[in-house]
Structures are given as structure tokens and as C-alpha cells.
Design an enzyme around this catalytic site. Structure first.
Site, PDB file in Angstrom:
ATOM      1  N   PHE A 178       0.744  -1.176   0.106  1.00  0.00           N
ATOM      2  CA  PHE A 178       0.119   0.048   0.078  1.00  0.00           C
ATOM      3  C   PHE A 178       0.770   1.318  -0.059  1.00  0.00           C
ATOM      4  O   PHE A 178       0.441   2.371   0.650  1.00  0.00           O
ATOM      5  CB  PHE A 178      -1.180  -0.108   1.095  1.00  0.00           C
ATOM      6  CG  PHE A 178      -1.673  -1.272   1.471  1.00  0.00           C
ATOM      7  CD1 PHE A 178      -2.655  -1.648   0.282  1.00  0.00           C
ATOM      8  CD2 PHE A 178      -1.603  -2.011   2.365  1.00  0.00           C
ATOM      9  CE1 PHE A 178      -3.400  -2.627   0.425  1.00  0.00           C
ATOM     10  CE2 PHE A 178      -2.266  -3.235   2.329  1.00  0.00           C
ATOM     11  CZ  PHE A 178      -3.168  -3.690   1.326  1.00  0.00           C
ATOM     12  N   ARG A 179       2.104   1.315  -0.695  1.00  0.00           N
ATOM     13  CA  ARG A 179       2.996   2.417  -0.698  1.00  0.00           C
ATOM     14  C   ARG A 179       3.558   2.769   0.641  1.00  0.00           C
ATOM     15  O   ARG A 179       3.977   3.998   0.695  1.00  0.00           O
ATOM     16  CB  ARG A 179       1.967   3.611  -1.301  1.00  0.00           C
ATOM     17  CG  ARG A 179       1.445   3.227  -2.579  1.00  0.00           C
ATOM     18  CD  ARG A 179       2.239   2.799  -3.711  1.00  0.00           C
ATOM     19  NE  ARG A 179       3.226   3.689  -4.360  1.00  0.00           N
ATOM     20  CZ  ARG A 179       4.171   3.315  -5.194  1.00  0.00           C
ATOM     21  NH1 ARG A 179       4.258   2.254  -5.652  1.00  0.00           N
ATOM     22  NH2 ARG A 179       5.046   4.452  -5.620  1.00  0.00           N
ATOM     23  N   LEU A 180       3.646   1.692   1.554  1.00  0.00           N
ATOM     24  CA  LEU A 180       3.988   2.090   2.998  1.00  0.00           C
ATOM     25  C   LEU A 180       5.610   1.522   2.906  1.00  0.00           C
ATOM     26  O   LEU A 180       5.825   0.712   3.768  1.00  0.00           O
ATOM     27  CB  LEU A 180       3.044   1.798   4.265  1.00  0.00           C
ATOM     28  CG  LEU A 180       1.774   2.060   4.119  1.00  0.00           C
ATOM     29  CD1 LEU A 180       1.069   1.560   5.271  1.00  0.00           C
ATOM     30  CD2 LEU A 180       1.905   3.677   4.115  1.00  0.00           C
TER      31      LEU A 180
END
Length: 200
Positions: A178-180
Site C-alpha cells: 500500500f505504498r508504505l
């Protein structure tokens, strides 16, 4: 969410880079040692291109080039650079920023001697980065240099040598769900390093 494998517990960025490079050599199909080299011209305009890392240790990251090329002239004039390794298959990247120094002549001689003979000839034949009137002109130069050095060792051209990027900042990036993403930066402080995490 699973925690990425990258953590900030270690204080040696070169050891971590070595582990990541070994993984890249195992997974990347082509040129795992390829890196983007960014320099700056006299007018302040940045310039970037792909080169190959040829060595690294606690002193820095080494690559070789024609000192009369565009990047060579820029680095001699403004000895600072940034490097970027992007290993797509591993979803990792490493960013390096630092000062640049010329490698000693004996180190450059040793590396040049390890290159394939045709690559040695090419270093003599190519006026790197300068206008080329035709492919045939390059082939003629290669043929001439091949004849000139038909016997014995090919000496290293005086304008061909290496640069070492002595890092002041090294950032390790690893893709997260999740782009984390995980981002850890090493900052040089004298002979030691400090680390910090960055927001994705």
C-alpha cells in the site's frame, strides 16, 4: 502488515549494501551493478547516465571512465555526485550522495589490466562523448589501435581512470504494501554513521 526485512539496527551501511548487492546478483538478469550517476555541469545543469559499479568498500563506490568525457570533465570540475541503484526484481533501491575523488594510478592500472583486450582497445579508440562523424570512423580507429597494440600488453590510456564516490549519505528503500515503503538513511558523522527512518 508484515514488517519489511530492512531495519535500522545496523551501523554499517557498506555491509548492508553488500548483502543487497549479493541478492541483486542472484536475482537481476542483467547488470545488477548498473547505477545511475548524476553529476552537475559548470552551468549548474544536472546530468545523469547509467554506469557500472566496479568496486566498493568502506572508502566508497568506484567506477571507471574516460576523464575527457562529459561526466569526467564535470566530475573533475565539480567533484560531487549522486548514485542510484534500482533493483526492480527485488523492489529495492539505494541512493548515495557524496564527494568524488580520483582513484590512485596503481588501482586504475590493476583494473584496466583485468578488462578484456577489446575493451582495452576501445578505451584508446573512443573519444567518449565527442561528436562521431560515422560508425565507420569508429571502426577505423578500433582497427588502428588493434594494429598498434597487436603484441604485448595494452597500456592504460592517461585519460582513462576511475572515480570513487565517498558517501556522506546513503538511503536504503524497500517497497512496502500500500505504498508504505521502508526508508532508512545513513548519515556520515566523521568516521561513524547515524541512522534515521523517513516517511515513505
Amino acid at each position: 502488515m508484515t514488517e519489511p526485512s530492512l531495519d535500522a539496527s545496523g551501523q554499517d551501511p557498506f555491509a548492508l549494501f553488500g548483502r543487497w548487492m549479493e541478492a541483486a546478483e542472484d536475482k537481476e538478469p542483467n547488470d545488477p551493478n548498473a547505477m545511475c550517476l548524476a553529476t552537475v555541469g559548470a552551468d549548474g545543469m544536472p546530468s545523469a547516465r547509467m554506469v557500472l559499479l566496479k568496486d566498493f568498500d568502506s572508502q566508497g563506490f568506484v567506477f571507471y571512465t574516460n576523464y575527457e568525457s562529459r561526466k569526467g570533465e564535470q566530475l573533475l570540475q565539480t567533484p560531487k555526485a549522486a548514485l542510484l541503484f534500482h533493483w526492480k526484481s527485488l523492489r529495492r533501491q539505494v541512493r548515495i550522495e557524496g564527494d568524488v575523488e580520483q582513484v590512485p594510478a596503481e588501482e586504475a592500472d590493476a583494473y584496466f589490466a583485468s578488462r578484456p583486450r577489446q575493451s582495452q582497445i576501445g578505451a584508446w579508440a573512443s573519444d567518449q562523448s565527442r561528436p562521431l562523424e560515422s560508425r565507420y570512423a569508429l571502426e577505423k580507429r578500433v582497427a588502428a589501435m588493434t594494429a598498434k597494440y597487436a603484441v604485448g600488453k595494452v597500456p592504460r590510456p592517461p585519460h582513462w581512470s576511475g572515480f570513487r564516490v565517498v558517501p556522506q549519505r546513503i538511503e536504503f528503500w524497500e517497497e512496502g504494501a500500500f505504498r508504505l515503503h521502508t526508508r532508512i538513511v545513513y548519515h556520515r558523522e566523521g568516521e561513524s554513521w547515524t541512522t534515521e527512518r523517513l516517511y515513505p
